[in-house]
Enzyme design. Structure first.
Site, PDB file in Angstrom:
ATOM      1  CB  SER A   1       7.934  -4.439   4.810  1.00 48.43           C
ATOM      2  OG  SER A   1       7.117  -3.501   4.128  1.00 48.43           O
TER       3      SER A   1
ATOM      4  CE1 TYR B   1      12.477  -2.385   2.446  1.00 54.14           C
ATOM      5  CE2 TYR B   1      10.201  -2.442   1.683  1.00 54.14           C
ATOM      6  CZ  TYR B   1      11.119  -2.348   2.720  1.00 54.14           C
ATOM      7  OH  TYR B   1      10.682  -2.223   4.018  1.00 54.14           O
TER       8      TYR B   1
ATOM      9  N   GLY C   1      14.458   5.402  14.573  1.00 51.10           N
ATOM     10  CA  GLY C   1      14.036   4.216  13.844  1.00 51.10           C
ATOM     11  C   GLY C   1      13.319   3.222  14.738  1.00 51.10           C
TER      12      GLY C   1
ATOM     13  N   GLY D   1      20.145  -3.033  13.491  1.00 51.13           N
ATOM     14  CA  GLY D   1      19.523  -1.870  12.856  1.00 51.13           C
ATOM     15  C   GLY D   1      19.017  -0.840  13.843  1.00 51.13           C
TER      16      GLY D   1
ATOM     17  N   GLY E   1      14.208   0.281  15.350  1.00 45.90           N
ATOM     18  CA  GLY E   1      15.189  -0.392  16.198  1.00 45.90           C
ATOM     19  C   GLY E   1      15.386   0.308  17.528  1.00 45.90           C
TER      20      GLY E   1
END
Length: 337
Positions: free
Chosen positions: A170, A218, A38, A33, A40
């Site tokens: 998350s 999610y 981002g 990712g 990453g």
């Protein structure tokens, strides 16, 4: 307990990498990712700053991936940076990517399953699995399975606990357990323990005409990330491999680019401080490198410290059930013995 109790939401990933430089230098690291802007990318830059032997960046879009890799090569020319294209929504692509990695390194010291996506409308993987669950969890599960011989080889040559599998989750996991009776999120009836365990705003419970609940999807995938680490912890410590899940923080990135204004505002209200990608990488670096974590003392981290996750993420029976479901969905066993 982590090594540095003073680190928190403003801590830099580069700072963490510098402190634990000996845990990076000469070792092989893979991050999924990775794209500009981002977490990453922030994670990759932090690792690159301390001379890993090989730094492998894996992501879906080759051009974007090479752009990040070239930027890192320019800043750290002595680091061997490799790129591997992977689509976590395609199990064939995942298997091909793992074969490419095996052609680059014979051992893998640190695997960071950082890739994640969120969608407003229903999408399916190539195998017909709901995309957020399919890419955010099943894809990482299969990729980890395919890379596991390389991880085992690294562990055989390293001190116990220094070989790590890090799963980026998350705080969004708090919105939903695993919906085992409705993992494709079709708004089927589920038992009470599979429903949200805390009151949610109508925005987060929004349901599309086809039964799709994007935030519940999610959340389920992020719960799966933690249960994945829980199962790995239970079964791999004897091999000298440890795993942690983490919340990178509220990070200013492109992750939520598909959200409508109502959802974007609801998410924005969940945090008072939005991190840079470098700050967002710091907890990943702690989870991957902190020597105090060689012996398992927790499961989930946030702001560079252990943090309590939802009770259903600590349920070993749920972790085992998810493991079996994941094996079914990849059509293969993932044997850790």
């Amino acid at each position: 307990m982590t090594s540095n109790s003073s680190w928190g939401d403003r801590t830099s990933g580069l700072e963490v990498a510098k402190v634990y430089a000996q845990r990076i230098e000469g070792r092989n690291v893979l991050i999924t990712g990775v794209s500009h802007g981002g977490v990453g990318e922030g994670t990759a830059i932090a690792f690159a700053s301390q001379k890993p032997a090989v730094l492998i960046l894996a992501s879906r879009t080759k051009e974007k991936l090479e752009s990040v890799a070239n930027s890192i090569r320019a800043s750290y020319p002595d680091v061997d940076v490799r790129t591997v294209t992977i689509d976590l929504g395609s199990q064939a692509s995942i298997r091909q990517a793992a074969a490419e990695v095996a052609g680059i390194v014979s051992e893998l010291d640190i695997l960071v399953n950082n890739a994640g996506a969120t969608y407003r409308t229903r999408r399916l993987t190539a195998e017909g699995i709901e995309m957020q669950f399919g890419a955010n969890h099943i894809g990482s599960f299969l990729f980890t399975k395919m890379l596991f011989p390389l991880i085992e080889e690294a562990a055989r040559q390293s001190p116990a606990g220094a070989t790590r599998i890090v799963n980026v989750s998350s705080h969004g996991h708090q919105l939903s357990p695993i919906r085992f009776h409705d993992y494709n999120i079709e708004n089927k009836e589920v038992p009470p323990e599979e429903k949200p365990q805390v009151p949610l705003s109508p925005t987060f419970l929004k349901c599309q005409d086809d039964g799709y609940m994007p935030m519940i999807a999610y959340a389920q995938s992020k719960t799966a990330n933690i249960l994945f680490s829980l199962y790995l912890q239970k079964h791999l410590q004897k091999k000298g491999i440890v795993s942690y899940a983490l919340h990178p923080g509220a990070v200013t990135s492109n992750l939520g680019r598909e959200h409508d204004e109502e959802m974007a505002n609801a998410i924005a209200s969940t945090s008072e401080y939005w991190k840079t990608v470098d700050e967002g990488a710091s907890t990943t670096l702690v989870a991957a490198l902190d020597p105090a974590l060689d012996v398992i003392g927790g499961l989930y981290l946030s702001d560079c410290q252990f943090f309590p996750s939802a009770e259903y993420t600590k349920n070993t029976e749920s972790a085992e059930r998810l493991w079996r479901l994941s094996e079914d969905l990849i059509g293969d066993k993932f044997n850790l013995e």
